[in-house]
Write a protein that holds these residues in place. Structure first.
Motif, PDB file in Angstrom:
ATOM      1  N   PRO A 166      -5.693  -8.433  -5.864  1.00  0.00           N
ATOM      2  CA  PRO A 166      -5.763  -7.552  -7.033  1.00  0.00           C
ATOM      3  C   PRO A 166      -7.130  -6.922  -7.265  1.00  0.00           C
ATOM      4  CG  PRO A 166      -5.861  -9.855  -7.709  1.00  0.00           C
ATOM      5  CD  PRO A 166      -5.603  -9.851  -6.229  1.00  0.00           C
ATOM      6  N   ASN A 167      -7.129  -5.670  -7.715  1.00  0.00           N
ATOM      7  CA  ASN A 167      -8.362  -5.095  -8.275  1.00  0.00           C
ATOM      8  C   ASN A 167      -8.452  -5.579  -9.724  1.00  0.00           C
ATOM      9  OD1 ASN A 167      -6.763  -3.428  -9.907  1.00  0.00           O
ATOM     10  ND2 ASN A 167      -6.934  -1.664  -8.555  1.00  0.00           N
ATOM     11  N   ILE A 168      -9.443  -5.068 -10.422  1.00  0.00           N
ATOM     12  CA  ILE A 168      -9.727  -5.617 -11.747  1.00  0.00           C
ATOM     13  C   ILE A 168      -8.526  -5.479 -12.704  1.00  0.00           C
ATOM     14  CG2 ILE A 168     -10.843  -3.514 -12.617  1.00  0.00           C
ATOM     15  CD1 ILE A 168     -13.019  -5.355 -13.733  1.00  0.00           C
ATOM     16  N   VAL A 169      -7.845  -4.324 -12.596  1.00  0.00           N
ATOM     17  CA  VAL A 169      -6.715  -4.072 -13.505  1.00  0.00           C
ATOM     18  C   VAL A 169      -5.526  -4.955 -13.108  1.00  0.00           C
ATOM     19  CG1 VAL A 169      -5.136  -2.300 -14.347  1.00  0.00           C
ATOM     20  CG2 VAL A 169      -7.485  -1.681 -13.758  1.00  0.00           C
ATOM     21  N   GLU A 170      -5.280  -4.999 -11.806  1.00  0.00           N
ATOM     22  CA  GLU A 170      -4.155  -5.791 -11.312  1.00  0.00           C
ATOM     23  C   GLU A 170      -4.378  -7.280 -11.600  1.00  0.00           C
ATOM     24  OE1 GLU A 170      -3.349  -2.629  -7.669  1.00  0.00           O
ATOM     25  OE2 GLU A 170      -4.774  -4.271  -7.414  1.00  0.00           O
ATOM     26  N   PRO A 225       0.821  -1.215   0.000  1.00  0.00           N
ATOM     27  CA  PRO A 225       0.000   0.000   0.000  1.00  0.00           C
ATOM     28  C   PRO A 225       0.862   1.276   0.000  1.00  0.00           C
ATOM     29  CG  PRO A 225      -0.870  -1.571   1.588  1.00  0.00           C
ATOM     30  CD  PRO A 225       0.468  -2.089   1.133  1.00  0.00           C
ATOM     31  N   GLY A 226       0.743   2.038  -1.054  1.00  0.00           N
ATOM     32  CA  GLY A 226       1.472   3.300  -1.164  1.00  0.00           C
ATOM     33  C   GLY A 226       2.974   3.132  -1.356  1.00  0.00           C
ATOM     34  N   LEU A 227       3.395   1.951  -1.738  1.00  0.00           N
ATOM     35  CA  LEU A 227       4.839   1.658  -1.862  1.00  0.00           C
ATOM     36  C   LEU A 227       5.469   2.482  -2.990  1.00  0.00           C
ATOM     37  CD1 LEU A 227       7.043  -0.459  -0.810  1.00  0.00           C
ATOM     38  CD2 LEU A 227       6.413  -1.799  -2.805  1.00  0.00           C
ATOM     39  N   SER A 228       4.668   2.725  -4.010  1.00  0.00           N
ATOM     40  CA  SER A 228       5.096   3.391  -5.251  1.00  0.00           C
ATOM     41  C   SER A 228       5.867   2.411  -6.139  1.00  0.00           C
ATOM     42  CB  SER A 228       5.933   4.652  -4.997  1.00  0.00           C
ATOM     43  OG  SER A 228       7.283   4.299  -4.782  1.00  0.00           O
ATOM     44  N   ARG A 229       6.163   2.887  -7.332  1.00  0.00           N
ATOM     45  CA  ARG A 229       6.877   1.994  -8.261  1.00  0.00           C
ATOM     46  C   ARG A 229       8.343   2.366  -8.387  1.00  0.00           C
ATOM     47  NH1 ARG A 229       2.000   0.930 -12.388  1.00  0.00           N
ATOM     48  NH2 ARG A 229       0.639   0.127 -10.751  1.00  0.00           N
ATOM     49  N   ASP A 230       8.803   3.077  -7.420  1.00  0.00           N
ATOM     50  CA  ASP A 230      10.225   3.439  -7.398  1.00  0.00           C
ATOM     51  C   ASP A 230      11.084   2.166  -7.315  1.00  0.00           C
ATOM     52  OD1 ASP A 230      12.397   5.590  -6.637  1.00  0.00           O
ATOM     53  OD2 ASP A 230      12.602   3.876  -5.239  1.00  0.00           O
ATOM     54  N   ALA A 288      -1.617  -3.620  -4.280  1.00  0.00           N
ATOM     55  CA  ALA A 288      -1.206  -2.387  -4.963  1.00  0.00           C
ATOM     56  C   ALA A 288       0.170  -2.549  -5.636  1.00  0.00           C
ATOM     57  CB  ALA A 288      -1.239  -1.223  -3.967  1.00  0.00           C
ATOM     58  N   ASP A 289       1.134  -1.683  -5.261  1.00  0.00           N
ATOM     59  CA  ASP A 289       2.435  -1.735  -5.940  1.00  0.00           C
ATOM     60  C   ASP A 289       3.187  -3.031  -5.651  1.00  0.00           C
ATOM     61  OD1 ASP A 289       2.031   0.874  -7.004  1.00  0.00           O
ATOM     62  OD2 ASP A 289       2.523   1.675  -5.026  1.00  0.00           O
ATOM     63  N   GLY A 290       2.807  -3.681  -4.565  1.00  0.00           N
ATOM     64  CA  GLY A 290       3.375  -5.005  -4.291  1.00  0.00           C
ATOM     65  C   GLY A 290       2.967  -5.976  -5.386  1.00  0.00           C
ATOM     66  N   GLY A 293      -9.433  -0.723  -0.828  1.00  0.00           N
ATOM     67  CA  GLY A 293      -8.612  -1.930  -0.961  1.00  0.00           C
ATOM     68  C   GLY A 293      -7.572  -1.976   0.150  1.00  0.00           C
ATOM     69  N   ASP A 294      -7.115  -0.791   0.581  1.00  0.00           N
ATOM     70  CA  ASP A 294      -6.125  -0.757   1.670  1.00  0.00           C
ATOM     71  C   ASP A 294      -6.756  -1.222   2.974  1.00  0.00           C
ATOM     72  OD1 ASP A 294      -4.236   0.368  -0.101  1.00  0.00           O
ATOM     73  OD2 ASP A 294      -5.248   2.303   0.121  1.00  0.00           O
ATOM     74  N   ILE A 295      -7.992  -0.805   3.205  1.00  0.00           N
ATOM     75  CA  ILE A 295      -8.684  -1.279   4.421  1.00  0.00           C
ATOM     76  C   ILE A 295      -8.727  -2.806   4.381  1.00  0.00           C
ATOM     77  CG2 ILE A 295     -10.853  -1.321   5.720  1.00  0.00           C
ATOM     78  CD1 ILE A 295     -11.548   1.365   4.706  1.00  0.00           C
TER      79      ILE A 295
HETATM   80  N1  NPW Z   1      -5.100   7.751  -0.234  1.00  0.00           N
HETATM   81  C1  NPW Z   1      -4.023   7.123  -0.703  1.00  0.00           C
HETATM   82  O1  NPW Z   1      -2.900   7.431  -0.390  1.00  0.00           O
HETATM   83  C2  NPW Z   1      -4.208   5.988  -1.646  1.00  0.00           C
HETATM   84  C3  NPW Z   1      -3.124   5.490  -2.323  1.00  0.00           C
HETATM   85  N2  NPW Z   1      -3.187   4.417  -3.113  1.00  0.00           N
HETATM   86  C4  NPW Z   1      -1.926   3.969  -3.649  1.00  0.00           C
HETATM   87  O2  NPW Z   1      -1.764   4.523  -4.918  1.00  0.00           O
HETATM   88  C5  NPW Z   1      -0.811   3.747  -5.632  1.00  0.00           C
HETATM   89  C6  NPW Z   1      -1.356   3.441  -7.023  1.00  0.00           C
HETATM   90  O3  NPW Z   1      -2.557   2.660  -6.912  1.00  0.00           O
HETATM   91  P1  NPW Z   1      -3.657   2.651  -8.086  1.00  0.00           P
HETATM   92  O4  NPW Z   1      -4.730   1.782  -7.661  1.00  0.00           O
HETATM   93  O5  NPW Z   1      -4.029   4.025  -8.461  1.00  0.00           O
HETATM   94  O6  NPW Z   1      -2.752   2.059  -9.248  1.00  0.00           O
HETATM   95  P2  NPW Z   1      -3.089   1.036 -10.376  1.00  0.00           P
HETATM   96  O7  NPW Z   1      -3.741  -0.160  -9.854  1.00  0.00           O
HETATM   97  O8  NPW Z   1      -1.838   0.840 -11.169  1.00  0.00           O
HETATM   98  O9  NPW Z   1      -4.115   1.813 -11.245  1.00  0.00           O
HETATM   99  C7  NPW Z   1      -3.671   2.508 -12.324  1.00  0.00           C
HETATM  100  C8  NPW Z   1      -4.853   2.826 -13.165  1.00  0.00           C
HETATM  101  O10 NPW Z   1      -5.648   1.642 -13.391  1.00  0.00           O
HETATM  102  C9  NPW Z   1      -7.010   1.974 -13.442  1.00  0.00           C
HETATM  103  N3  NPW Z   1      -7.769   1.323 -12.401  1.00  0.00           N
HETATM  104  C10 NPW Z   1      -7.375   1.064 -11.131  1.00  0.00           C
HETATM  105  N4  NPW Z   1      -8.303   0.413 -10.470  1.00  0.00           N
HETATM  106  C11 NPW Z   1      -9.324   0.222 -11.330  1.00  0.00           C
HETATM  107  C12 NPW Z   1     -10.562  -0.420 -11.225  1.00  0.00           C
HETATM  108  N5  NPW Z   1     -10.961  -1.029 -10.088  1.00  0.00           N
HETATM  109  N6  NPW Z   1     -11.382  -0.422 -12.301  1.00  0.00           N
HETATM  110  C13 NPW Z   1     -10.991   0.162 -13.451  1.00  0.00           C
HETATM  111  N7  NPW Z   1      -9.805   0.771 -13.594  1.00  0.00           N
HETATM  112  C14 NPW Z   1      -8.988   0.815 -12.555  1.00  0.00           C
HETATM  113  C15 NPW Z   1      -7.076   3.428 -13.284  1.00  0.00           C
HETATM  114  O11 NPW Z   1      -7.029   3.969 -14.585  1.00  0.00           O
HETATM  115  P3  NPW Z   1      -7.981   5.165 -15.086  1.00  0.00           P
HETATM  116  O12 NPW Z   1      -9.295   4.989 -14.380  1.00  0.00           O
HETATM  117  O13 NPW Z   1      -7.266   6.390 -14.669  1.00  0.00           O
HETATM  118  O14 NPW Z   1      -8.072   4.950 -16.542  1.00  0.00           O
HETATM  119  C16 NPW Z   1      -5.830   3.749 -12.511  1.00  0.00           C
HETATM  120  O15 NPW Z   1      -5.416   5.073 -12.649  1.00  0.00           O
HETATM  121  C17 NPW Z   1      -0.597   2.497  -4.810  1.00  0.00           C
HETATM  122  O16 NPW Z   1       0.581   2.635  -4.075  1.00  0.00           O
HETATM  123  C18 NPW Z   1      -1.757   2.517  -3.885  1.00  0.00           C
HETATM  124  O17 NPW Z   1      -1.515   1.839  -2.690  1.00  0.00           O
HETATM  125  C19 NPW Z   1      -4.407   3.689  -3.298  1.00  0.00           C
HETATM  126  O18 NPW Z   1      -4.345   2.627  -2.398  1.00  0.00           O
HETATM  127  C20 NPW Z   1      -5.638   4.552  -3.075  1.00  0.00           C
HETATM  128  C21 NPW Z   1      -5.563   5.378  -1.823  1.00  0.00           C
END
Ligand code: NPW
Ligand code: ATP
Length: 694
Positions: free
Chosen positions: A547-551, A494-499, A524-526, A615-617
């Motif tokens: 994973p969410n749908i994209v992951e 969670p929030g690890l980033s892709r660094d 997330a980034d993990g 998802g973090d919760i």
């Molecule tokens: N408050 C905070 O600090 C939070 C920080 N967070 C942290 O942020 C970091 C990056 O996490 P991430 O989820 O934005 O990145 P990633 O999965 O690569 O998504 C990239 C792109 O994929 C898409 N997309 C994503 N989910 C989708 C879906 N369900 N259904 C459909 N599309 C979806 C979407 O594309 P778009 O909608 O812009 O086209 C998105 O922009 C990670 O470290 C995480 O922990 C978060 O935990 C939130 C709270």
């Protein structure tokens, strides 16, 4: 019916002075599997076509003559049979029988001896269909009007329960309603070790009851695991004291034509019964001199109507498993009531799963109907969901002898310059659920911010981003692994980033955590890391990926699992298998959870706002349940040790998904569009109380 006689006089003339008929039916449902495709030798024509298969398998292979003989034991006979792709529907001299490949529903009225025939039914299934085990059994009936006329074992409820208990171990018997008024009896049993999403009741292992899950070592790589969606719902409307005008419509008048099927069609039109479900395939029958039965088929669902029109014991029943929701249930009740004009009626909704509406809301939505006053409204939870019952056993009691940390120490590796909310949501949710201690291991600037949000968290600024000076990769990893002796569960991402440096550090930390056999939750980034290096986690059964749908799609790509040729919902099982037993939690409109062997589905109602951070919760919740699972196996408290360590990741994921959805549902109910992830965190306590506290 003679024009000159009243209905009572007709009855006396035809049946004699003391004639009465027991309208209220006995209802038996035997499930040999959760769905047709769990039945051996199902003949699916093609794996890839969407149209329903012929489903002429399982119990449907039993020949009519066998059923005829069987029904002699019940003391009724077949009047007519209709069928469609999904089932055969038998119209009986005393009610109805529906036969699907995997289940049979038998409903009989009068003085029929339905339970007497049950042993023969089990023999038939075993002999002709190789169905040697039963998966779920229901038997129910309303209190009889004339119990003294029944034969063994239907003379009283205790006898019936004894009879069923002898056939199946550990059944559960219930009485619902007023003992000195209308009440219902229900007996049920289901498989002991369910791999299912939700809500069916569960009892210990009866002789005839078994499950269908695959042992891990027998995984057939080509065959996706069975997905169990136990959604099943039956609605019954039972009516008495029907109006004389209505009753007269259900008497045979020779001047209007024949009785039997021809008469049935006449009644359908005269009463409007044919308009209840205009698309239904209807099979109705008018008895001589009176009485009516009908079966209707709508796709894989049915309805049936039975009418006893003798004024002295007038009764009509309507039953259907055609799904309704809280919006449409009143429409169907009103339509049925308008047809029968009863003096009294009761509605029973039996649901195994909440589906798209809350069951409490459903019960409450059954409104007052004009002209009637409601006497009772009962919401009865017959038994807990099996998984929930197991999860309850994992929850540590709150005992004075416990010391700090024993109820869970969770460590979150995440939090970077960009993202500080995610690791906070994750770790704080763990605390809110009941973990004693939560650490966050993050990058120094994130540490400052997180310390400011929550003094309850222990924040370690050990991580470094690329370009930061002062710490090598090895030092970072060593610092974090130094926390392992104090950690029960590790969350990474969670929030690890892709660094690059952050990801490399995470990789080293995961590798070390595996050496220590620590349970892991990766999000997330993990997951970005795993997608590029699946070997890090492969074959480690203590890992959960969320994973969410994209992951999810990216992970499938990484593991070479193609959507083409596979059902969308089968993918998770395949991914779990590809990862060698790692548990995958696929988040979305409904959540699917799989270790490659079983699939749980969670589609409990959630909120309608998709704010970031939910998802973090979830990761914090999963980790806490995992920590409790470890405490359970360390025998932190006294218990029967009936849950195996291999079950923990699936159970913890299931628990967390149900809880998360309830948090989001209740927070959304309060705040609507304005709801924030932090509002959901505040719902963890009350939602946990509602779902899991006894
Ligand atoms: N408050 C905070 O600090 C939070 C920080 N967070 C942290 O942020 C970091 C990056 O996490 P991430 O989820 O934005 O990145 P990633 O999965 O690569 O998504 C990239 C792109 O994929 C898409 N997309 C994503 N989910 C989708 C879906 N369900 N259904 C459909 N599309 C979806 C979407 O594309 P778009 O909608 O812009 O086209 C998105 O922009 C990670 O470290 C995480 O922990 C978060 O935990 C939130 C709270
Ligand atoms: N359409 C939906 N209906 C109901 N619940 C949903 C829906 N989509 C997601 N959820 C729930 O929201 C939670 C987070 O899922 P989501 O797909 O948003 O994950 P995520 O993108 O990783 O979250 P985050 O914003 O923390 O990164 C899960 O518990 C999931 O069940």
């Amino acid at each position: 019916m003679s024009d000159n006689l009243t209905l009572d006089e007709v009855d006396i003339e035809v049946f004699g002075q003391n004639y009465v008929f027991e309208g209220p039916e006995k209802l038996l449902e035997i499930w040999f599997g959760p769905s047709p495709d769990t039945i051996p030798n199902s003949l699916f024509p093609n794996d890839n076509d969407d149209k329903p298969p012929p489903l002429k398998t399982g119990l449907r292979l039993v020949e009519r003559v066998i059923w005829n003989k069987f029904l002699e034991l019940v003391k009724c006979e077949v009047l007519n049979v209709i069928n469609n792709d999904y089932m055969d529907a038998y119209l009986l001299s005393e009610s109805s029988m529906f036969i699907y490949p995997h289940k049979i529903i038998l409903k009989t009225c009068g003085t029929t001896t339905l339970l007497v025939a049950l042993p023969r039914l089990l023999e038939i299934a075993s002999e002709y269909c190789h169905l040697h085990k039963v998966w779920r059994v229901f038997y129910s009936r309303k209190s009889f009007m004339f119990p003294e006329r029944q034969s063994h074992p239907h003379k009283n409820w205790n006898e019936e329960v004894k009879f069923l208990d002898q056939l199946f171990e550990n059944g559960a018997a219930y009485t619902v309603g007023k003992i000195n008024g209308d009440h219902w009896f229900l007996w049920l049993a289901s498989s002991p070790d369910e791999f299912l999403s939700h809500n069916s009741s569960r009892l210990k292992e009866p002789s005839h009851i078994d499950t269908f899950s695959y042992p891990l070592d027998e995984i057939d790589q080509k065959k996706p695991p069975i997905i169990i969606d136990l959604e099943d719902q039956t609605i019954e409307i039972l009516m008495t004291e029907l109006s004389t005008t209505t009753l007269s419509k259900f008497y045979h008048n020779p001047l209007e034509g024949e009785s039997g099927t021809e008469g049935g069609v006449r009644i359908d039109q005269k009463t409007g019964l044919c308009n209840l479900y205009p698309e239904a395939q209807l099979d109705s029958y008018l008895f001589k001199p009176c009485g009516y039965s009908a079966n209707g088929l709508v796709g894989d669902s049915y309805f049936n109507v039975h009418v006893t029109p003798e004024p002295i014991c007038s009764y009509a029943s309507f039953e259907t498993n055609i799904p309704v929701n809280s919006g449409s249930i009143m429409d169907i009740i009103r339509q049925v009531i308008a047809i029968f004009e009863p003096g009294k009626f009761s509605v029973t909704v039996f649901k195994t799963q909440e589906g798209d509406f809350d069951k409490k809301f459903l019960v409450e939505s059954i409104d007052v109907i004009d002209g009637f006053s409601r006497k009772d409204r009962i919401l009865y939870e017959l038994d807990a969901k099996p998984a929930i019952e197991k999860i309850r056993q994992l929850i540590p009691p709150l005992l004075p002898e416990f010391h700090k940390g024993q109820a869970g120490r969770i460590c979150v590796v995440g939090g970077s310059e960009e993202y500080t909310g995610a690791p906070y949501f994750s770790s704080f949710s763990a605390l809110k659920l009941g973990a004693d201690i939560a650490f966050v291991v993050c990058e120094p600037t994130a540490a400052l911010a997180i310390k400011n949000y929550a003094p309850d968290l222990m924040v370690h600024p050990y991580m470094r981003q690329s370009g930061d000076t002062g710490k090598s990769l090895e030092e970072v990893i060593n610092n974090v692994t130094g926390l392992f002796p104090r950690t029960h569960v590790l969350i990474v991402g969670p929030g690890l980033s892709r660094d690059k440096m952050m990801l490399e550090s995470a990789k080293g930390i995961i590798t070390k955590a595996k050496e220590k056999n620590l349970p892991l939750v990766i999000d997330a980034d993990g997951l970005f890391l795993i997608q590029n290096h699946p070997e890090i986690i492969k074959d480690y059964p203590k890992a959960i990926l969320t994973p969410n749908i994209v992951e999810f799609k990216r992970l499938c790509d990484a593991m070479n699992i193609k959507l083409e040729g596979n059902n969308k919902d089968d993918m998770i099982g395949l991914l779990g298998q590809a990862f060698g037993g790692v548990t995958i939690v696929q988040k979305g409109q409904y959540d699917l959870i799989s270790n490659g062997k079983e699939v749980f589905k969670v589609d409990d109602k959630g909120g309608l706002k998709r704010c970031g951070g939910q998802g973090d919760i979830l990761t914090g919740l999963i980790a806490t349940f995992l920590a409790w699972g470890s405490a359970y196996h360390d025998k932190l408290w006294q218990h029967d040790n009936s849950i195996s360590p291999t079950e923990i990741p699936m159970l913890a994921s299931y628990a967390a998904c149900t809880l998360m959805r309830e948090c989001s549902r209740s927070a959304f109910e309060k705040f609507g569009r304005a709801v924030q992830t932090s509002d959901m965190i505040n719902e963890i306590g009350p939602s946990f109380q509602k779902l899991y506290e006894r």
